[in-house]
Each structure stands twice: as C-alpha cells, then as structure tokens.
Design an enzyme around this catalytic site. Structure first.
Site, PDB file in Angstrom:
ATOM      1  N   ASP A   4       0.826  -1.207   0.000  1.00  0.00           N
ATOM      2  CA  ASP A   4       0.000   0.000   0.000  1.00  0.00           C
ATOM      3  C   ASP A   4       0.861   1.258   0.000  1.00  0.00           C
ATOM      4  O   ASP A   4       1.863   1.329   0.709  1.00  0.00           O
ATOM      5  CB  ASP A   4      -0.892  -0.006   1.257  1.00  0.00           C
ATOM      6  CG  ASP A   4      -1.863   1.161   1.260  1.00  0.00           C
ATOM      7  OD1 ASP A   4      -2.750   1.171   0.389  1.00  0.00           O
ATOM      8  OD2 ASP A   4      -1.718   2.058   2.106  1.00  0.00           O
TER       9      ASP A   4
ATOM     10  N   GLU B 177      13.198 -15.699  -0.516  1.00  0.00           N
ATOM     11  CA  GLU B 177      13.309 -16.904   0.330  1.00  0.00           C
ATOM     12  C   GLU B 177      12.087 -17.796   0.170  1.00  0.00           C
ATOM     13  O   GLU B 177      12.148 -18.996   0.396  1.00  0.00           O
ATOM     14  CB  GLU B 177      13.402 -16.509   1.814  1.00  0.00           C
ATOM     15  CG  GLU B 177      14.699 -15.877   2.236  1.00  0.00           C
ATOM     16  CD  GLU B 177      14.600 -15.362   3.679  1.00  0.00           C
ATOM     17  OE1 GLU B 177      13.919 -16.009   4.517  1.00  0.00           O
ATOM     18  OE2 GLU B 177      15.168 -14.297   3.961  1.00  0.00           O
TER      19      GLU B 177
END
Ligand code: TEU
Length: 534
Positions: free
Chosen positions: A209, A251
């Site tokens: 956002d 990851e």
C-alpha cells in the site's frame, strides 16, 4: 488455472488474472451485515469458475476500520469482524486447492492509532524512544500552536495532529493513521518479520500500500510545489527498503505488487528493477479516457517503460479507490476525476456498459497481468450512497465536497431473489445496496449468455486455453482513425472500435469472441471489441 501444487510456479505472476476482494463487501458468511472470510470461502468455487489465478485481499487485519482497514492495529491478527487467523489459513489452503493463489495487502506507511506502538508512543511522551518510530515534532509559532510543516495531505485536511502534551505527529492520511518513521531500524525489521509471517502461511504475494510514500525528507522541511523535490513521494531511500524486502520474498518465492502512483515513467520503472518489486500497478491506463490515440499512447508508454527492467506490465480498470468503470466510461468526459467522482456527473449506463465490455477484451489481451476488482465482472455501476450513510473518511475530511469511495464498495449482489441480493446478511449490510441492484446479481447473469459475467467467463477461459495472451510482444496493425488493432503471438488479434461509426474487420480465420455483435454487414460497431485469429 494452474495446478494446485504450482502456486509458486516461477513467473506465474507475469500474465496472471488477479481478482481483488474487498472482504467487507464481497460476501457475508455470518449474516451480520459485514462481509467476511466465511463468505469468501463459500464463494471460492465462483472464483474458480470465473477463472482467476490469484486473489488479492485488501486489509483483513485487526482495525478500527476508520479507513476501511488501511488503519491496521495488528498485522498478524484477522479482524474479528472478518474471522480468525485459523480461517485465513484455511482459506489460503482451500483457494490453493482450486488453483488460486493468495495475495495479502501490507500497509507500511502508517499504522492505526490503536496499534500498540502508537499507544506506547503517546504514553511515553516527548523525547522517548517510543516516539521515534513515528514522526513526532514540536510545533511552530510562539507556543508550538502551528504544525511543524506545510505538507499537503493525500486526503484533504491537515497532515499533523497535536497531542495533549503539545507535540504534533505526522499523518499523510487521517489522524487515525500515524505515519511510521522508516529511518528507524525497528520499523524495517518489524515489516520484514510481518512479510515472513504471511509468506509462512502460504501467501504467494504481497500488495504494498502507498508504496512510494514511506520515506520522508529527514528535515521534514516545508514544500514549495514546483520548486522543491517532493518531500515524501518517491524518495531515493525507498529502493534500499524494497531491495531488502525482495530478499525476504525470494526466500519464499513470493512476489510483490507495489501501489506506485508516479506519472514519471523513468522514476516508476526504478521500482521494478530485478532486485526490487516484481510488478506495480499501472494507474496511467486506469486514468486514461476512452480515446483511441490516448489509450494507444498509454499502452506504448507502459510497455516501453517496463521493457528496460524486464518487468511485466499490469493492467487495471478499477479498484476500491476509484469510480466504477461502467460509470466512468458512461460519462461525456471519460477522464478520471478524483474530486467529482460519480456524484452529480451525468453518465449513460448503456454506453458505459458497452465500453466497459470492450475495455475488458482490450485489457485482457494486453501483454502482462490483469487486476479485476470484485463486481467489475458483474458490470456494477458506481452506487449512489445516501450522504448520511457514507463511511469513507475522504468524504468527511473534504467537508462533504468529495463523495468519497464508498460508491464502488457496496456489497455485491449474488442472488436476485434473496434478501439483500444474496449478500448473506440478515440485517441491512454496512453500506446500503441501491434499488435495482438485483439486476446485476451473479445468478441472473450466469444464466444469461449476453451478460457481463458470461463475457468475463468466456474471455478468461479463452485467455488461459489459447496461445498468444499474457506476456510477450504486441504489434500494432494498420487501422482506421479511432480504432485500436494489434497482433499478439500466434496470430491472435484484438480490434477495438472507439470511432463513431462501424469499421470493417481485418482478414481473419476465426472470430474468437466479441464484446457485442457485428452489424448486418459483418462490421465492428462503435465501442465494441473482438478477438480474432489471423
Ligand atoms: O491508497 C493510496 C492513495 O494514494 C490514495 O490516497 C489514493 O490517492 C486515493 O484513494 C484515490 O482515491 C491506498 C489505499 O488503496 C487506500 O484505500 C487507502 O485509503 C490509502 O492507501 C491509505 O492507506
């Protein structure tokens, strides 16, 4: 749709269809008038049938809901109005079993004033460590009675609020949304931890956002429009933040979509470098009027700005912040206007619908991924929400001038003949549905081959079963004035007629899909689009 086990297939996001769910207004599972996770879980088969690859949920975390959930009190807990964390985990799993990935919305620029950090900051007082995670400052003027600087707000109204001990704190949005200090190492650590928290729960991506607002000019100096560099939009420090976020995402094989409103193409593309965000919203397309030349220019500019960084473009016609597509395109002036919204601006719903249908085929055949806001597949118009029922703070903060964004957030109509159009509520939903809403109900449209829903279903089916869609080159074809015509790989063509009269179609072997019928002479009428096979 991808196989369930491939929800993190490398590159899925390069041409995905991502459906935006505004949980409060999607479907009400417990009947209390507010949409919730139970409602979403019950409607997953609808999303699978529609044929979307992922769902982006606007914030579902604990929140006082001052700004529709963009005022987050705890990023690791689901708001009880929506459900529980356990339900969110089930939802993520069930969606994945249907081939639908989940994207959560992270709000890093600010927190709710009910967030533990802000409460601690208020309690700890001036000069405390707790206040350093925010932007607290003494005021100006003889007694500190004036705000520390003159920064403009993202919503109307002031950007500083004074607390009882005399200090002021910065909030680019409402006073209930204090801005975090991104120069503080704990702020960075905490957000990386929140990212891990959600990736570990199986989400495939994160929408960021207000992604270009986090970093602030450290001096918090006054701002003179046109003279100074902007003090809080697009600061260079952001790129370092997103590089470390990218390392976290990598990851887990997670992806980002940044909410980056920047008119400057070169600055915009910097966020999409290979070690930063995977994608960002393309608001230039959304704000482009229904005009062939301007659309073509926007498409070309978008593709050109993405090319050097190797990122796919994203296309979006609507979201929870803007006027519904049917209403916007039904206006004489089809430009996008934050201030006036739909209120009082004359709009022709039939014209808007015809154009929105054509725009769907345009958008879905451009190179890249597409965001589809809930209700767009039903062709919902912007709803007139009675003034005394408006909840969006944009309305109150503008002194009632700006009608705010509730008109595109009205609870969805699912069944024409059920109470509240099958939204699921036993009492009136949090925003009232306008008269005639049942005409848009999903069940009615599903039975009508001419409906917007049927068009979207067919288009999405073709898009995932036919070569040429998604990522890849786009070549413009010669076309009359006011007509957009392009070729995609494998001989796929899209023609959109924005000129006043009908036009002949280019040579083709198959008409795959049309947003409306051809005329008696086999020509493409105005405000109509087709997909063809050469
Ligand atoms: O919007 C960011 C933003 O810049 C908005 O001010 C936008 O300009 C406006 O909504 C357009 O009408 C995001 C969210 O999408 C929005 O819903 C939130 O209110 C805002 O952030 C604050 O978190």
């Amino acid at each position: 749709m991808a196989a369930p086990d491939s929800h993190r297939t490398a590159g899925w996001w390069r041409d995905a269809i991502i459906y935006q769910v505004y949980p409060r207004s999607f479907a009400d599972g417990d009947g209390d008038g507010t949409g919730d996770l139970a409602g979403v879980r019950a409607r997953l088969p609808y999303l699978a049938e529609l044929g979307v690859d992922a769902v982006w949920f606007t914030p579902w975390y604990v929140s006082p809901l001052v700004d529709g959930g963009y005022d987050v009190a705890d990023y690791r807990t689901i708001d009880p109005a929506f459900g529980t964390l356990g339900e969110a985990e089930k939802l993520i799993t069930e969606a994945r079993e249907l081939g639908i990935r989940t994207i959560v919305d992270i709000v890093p620029n600010h927190v709710s004033d009910q967030h533990a950090w802000f409460r601690a900051a208020l309690a700890a007082g001036p000069g405390s460590e707790e206040r350093k995670r925010f932007h607290f400052r003494p005021g100006r003027g003889e007694n500190g009675e004036l705000p520390p600087n003159d920064w403009p707000s993202q919503f109307s109204g002031p950007t500083w609020t004074r607390v009882p001990d005399g200090e002021w704190y910065l909030h680019l949005f409402t006073p209930e949304q204090p801005d975090l200090n991104w120069a503080h190492p704990e702020v960075r650590r905490e957000h990386e931890d929140v990212l891990r928290f959600w990736f570990e729960r199986g989400v495939a991506g994160v929408r960021i956002d207000s992604a270009a607002l986090l970093a602030k000019d450290p001096a918090l100096a006054d701002f003179e429009e046109g003279v100074d560099p902007h003090p809080y939009i697009d600061q260079d420090e952001l790129h370092d933040i997103y590089r470390s976020w990218r390392a976290v995402a990598d990851e887990y094989g997670g992806v980002f979509v940044g909410e980056v409103w920047l008119p400057d193409a070169e600055r915009f593309a910097r966020y999409l470098r290979p070690d930063e965000l995977h994608t960002a919203f393309n608001f230039n397309f959304l704000s482009c009027p229904w005009d062939a030349d301007r659309l073509r220019r926007t498409i070309d500019d978008t593709l050109a700005e993405h090319a050097p960084v190797g990122a796919p473009a994203t296309w979006v016609l609507c979201n929870h912040d803007v006027t519904r597509t049917v209403t916007r395109y039904g206006r004489e002036d089809t430009g996008f206007d934050f201030a006036t919204k739909a209120f009082g601006t004359p709009t022709d719903p039939a014209l808007g619908t015809r154009r929105a249908r054509a725009a769907a085929l345009l958008t879905l055949s451009l190179p890249g991924s597409v965001y589809l806001y809930q209700g767009e597949e039903l062709g919902l118009p912007e709803a007139d929400v009675p003034l005394d029922r408006i909840q969006d703070p944009m309305h109150s903060r503008s002194g009632g001038v700006d009608p705010g964004r509730d008109g595109c957030r009205v609870p969805l109509p699912w069944s024409a003949d059920a109470p509240y159009c099958g939204f699921g509520s036993e009492t009136e939903p949090w925003l009232p549905q306008p008269a005639g809403w049942s005409a848009y109900a999903a069940d009615r449209q599903g039975a009508d081959p001419e409906s917007m829903l049927s068009l979207y279903r067919e288009a999405l089916l073709l898009r995932r079963t036919t070569d040429g869609f998604g990522d890849g080159p786009l070549d413009w074809l010669p076309a009359p004035d006011g007509v957009l015509a392009y070729r995609r790989p494998g001989g796929l063509m899209c023609v959109v007629n924005l000129s006043p009269g009908p036009v002949a179609l280019p040579a083709h072997s198959t008409l795959l899909l049309g947003s409306g019928p051809l005329d008696g002479d086999g020509r493409l009428p105005r405000d109509t689009a087709v997909w063809l096979r050469a």
